[in-house]
Scaffold this active site. Structure first.
Site, mmCIF file in Angstrom:
data_model
loop_
_atom_site.group_PDB
_atom_site.id
_atom_site.type_symbol
_atom_site.label_atom_id
_atom_site.label_comp_id
_atom_site.label_asym_id
_atom_site.label_seq_id
_atom_site.Cartn_x
_atom_site.Cartn_y
_atom_site.Cartn_z
ATOM 1 N N CYS A 103 0.813 -1.219 0.000
ATOM 2 C CA CYS A 103 0.000 0.000 0.000
ATOM 3 C C CYS A 103 0.846 1.267 0.000
ATOM 4 O O CYS A 103 0.417 2.292 -0.526
ATOM 5 C CB CYS A 103 -0.938 0.011 1.207
ATOM 6 S SG CYS A 103 -2.236 -1.215 1.095
ATOM 7 N N ALA A 104 2.015 1.219 0.597
ATOM 8 C CA ALA A 104 2.868 2.411 0.679
ATOM 9 C C ALA A 104 4.340 1.996 0.723
ATOM 10 O O ALA A 104 5.035 2.268 1.696
ATOM 11 C CB ALA A 104 2.495 3.240 1.901
#
Length: 111
Positions: A103-104
């Site tokens: 996600c990041a």
């Protein structure tokens, strides 16, 4: 417009099951009301947080209550790799989770 097969025939085809599903989802939200759905999610989240807090070795990352939060809960378990936790939850209890840096990923690099 794609020129290669079979994509050339797909560009103009509407996603009718998706459109019907979206319509039914919106109708459900309208019939239940956003506040009722939100309150139900928070009640489930509160019960989940209380259950987690009663288990030694499970650490809730972030808020410990439902004030100003969503129904997303992040945890760690002492001595366990997050990927192993996710695998065990899915394979044993059929609980789907998200684990890892997908996600990041840039947030987890040194700056």
């Amino acid at each position: 417009m794609p020129t290669h097969m079979p994509d050339a025939f797909e560009a103009g085809t509407l996603n009718l099951p998706g459109i019907i599903g979206l319509n039914e989802g919106l109708a459900y939200i309208e019939s239940q009301g956003m506040d009722n759905i939100h309150n139900h999610e928070l009640a489930l989240t509160q019960a989940f947080l209380e259950g987690l807090q009663s288990i030694d070795g499970i650490n809730i990352v972030g808020k410990q209550n439902i004030q100003d939060r969503t129904a997303v809960v992040s945890i760690t378990i002492d001595g366990m790799d997050p990927a192993s936790i996710a695998y065990e939850l899915e394979s044993t209890y059929h609980i789907m989770t998200r684990v890892g840096l997908h996600c990041a990923p840039r947030e987890h690099t040194e700056h």
